[in-house]
Design a protein around this motif. Structure first.
Motif, PDB file in Angstrom:
ATOM      1  N   ALA A   5       0.835  -1.207   0.000  1.00 14.18           N
ATOM      2  CA  ALA A   5       0.000   0.000   0.000  1.00 14.18           C
ATOM      3  C   ALA A   5       0.861   1.243   0.000  1.00 14.18           C
ATOM      4  O   ALA A   5       1.960   1.260   0.563  1.00 14.18           O
ATOM      5  N   CYS A  21      -2.764   0.138  -3.852  1.00 17.57           N
ATOM      6  CA  CYS A  21      -2.307  -1.129  -3.282  1.00 17.57           C
ATOM      7  C   CYS A  21      -1.932  -2.030  -4.445  1.00 17.57           C
ATOM      8  O   CYS A  21      -2.802  -2.458  -5.211  1.00 17.57           O
ATOM      9  N   TRP A  35     -10.334  -2.492   1.638  1.00 13.44           N
ATOM     10  CA  TRP A  35      -9.598  -1.485   2.397  1.00 13.44           C
ATOM     11  C   TRP A  35     -10.200  -1.421   3.805  1.00 13.44           C
ATOM     12  O   TRP A  35     -11.427  -1.385   3.955  1.00 13.44           O
ATOM     13  N   ARG A  37      -9.280   0.379   7.884  1.00 16.95           N
ATOM     14  CA  ARG A  37      -8.476   1.405   8.540  1.00 16.95           C
ATOM     15  C   ARG A  37      -8.507   1.190  10.048  1.00 16.95           C
ATOM     16  O   ARG A  37      -9.442   0.591  10.585  1.00 16.95           O
ATOM     17  N   ILE A  72     -13.682   3.087  -4.371  1.00 19.88           N
ATOM     18  CA  ILE A  72     -12.734   2.001  -4.584  1.00 19.88           C
ATOM     19  C   ILE A  72     -12.797   1.594  -6.050  1.00 19.88           C
ATOM     20  O   ILE A  72     -13.872   1.573  -6.660  1.00 19.88           O
ATOM     21  N   LEU A  83      -8.022   3.551  -3.700  1.00 18.59           N
ATOM     22  CA  LEU A  83      -9.042   4.141  -2.847  1.00 18.59           C
ATOM     23  C   LEU A  83      -8.919   5.652  -2.984  1.00 18.59           C
ATOM     24  O   LEU A  83      -7.958   6.242  -2.483  1.00 18.59           O
ATOM     25  N   TYR A  96      -4.326   2.972   6.944  1.00 21.35           N
ATOM     26  CA  TYR A  96      -5.193   2.302   5.980  1.00 21.35           C
ATOM     27  C   TYR A  96      -4.489   1.054   5.457  1.00 21.35           C
ATOM     28  O   TYR A  96      -3.328   1.117   5.038  1.00 21.35           O
ATOM     29  N   CYS A  98      -4.763  -2.462   2.914  1.00 22.31           N
ATOM     30  CA  CYS A  98      -5.467  -3.197   1.878  1.00 22.31           C
ATOM     31  C   CYS A  98      -5.401  -4.688   2.195  1.00 22.31           C
ATOM     32  O   CYS A  98      -4.487  -5.150   2.883  1.00 22.31           O
TER      33      CYS A  98
END
Length: 129
Positions: A5, A21, A35, A37, A72, A83, A96, A98
């Motif tokens: 990422a 990513c 994704w 976070r 996305i 993203l 964040y 992936c």
């Protein structure tokens, strides 16, 4: 499959970022990509997912908190999922991540971290107000 990422950074509230990513070591089009976070002191949470799409047009799922602001997308030719984050808010500050999986097969599991076998390292997004 290995995931890398990138694209995080420090941005002012209201600004935009595009996270990327890049995947390697697998047939990218066969993977559901997600994704997630994680903010400091909080649980990892779902952000968005895109299903398999041989032509690159998978179905998209979003957390309610990001609908209308995050998009996305995937480029199977480049083995990359993106993203796009617009109208950033302070509460979007997080690492964040992936994720990818070949076997995940239901909208419920697309939204669950345990549904994904492969994870990239995080990319940090910090939103200043």
């Amino acid at each position: 499959v290995q995931l890398q990422a990138s694209g995080g950074g420090l941005v002012q509230a209201g600004g935009s970022l595009r996270l990327s990513c890049a995947a390697s070591g697998g047939t990218f089009s066969m993977y559901v990509m997600g994704w997630f976070r994680q903010a400091p002191g909080k649980e990892r949470e779902f952000v968005a997912a895109i299903t398999r799409g041989v032509l690159g047009d998978g179905e998209r799922y979003y957390a309610d908190s990001v609908k209308g602001r995050f998009t996305i997308s995937r480029d199977n030719a480049k083995n990359t999922v993106y993203l796009q984050i617009n109208s950033l808010k302070a509460e979007d500050t997080a690492d964040y991540y992936c994720a990818a999986d070949r076997a995940v097969s239901s909208p419920m599991n697309y939204r669950t971290a345990s549904g994904y076998a492969y994870w990239g390292q995080g990319t940090q997004v910090t939103v200043s107000s």
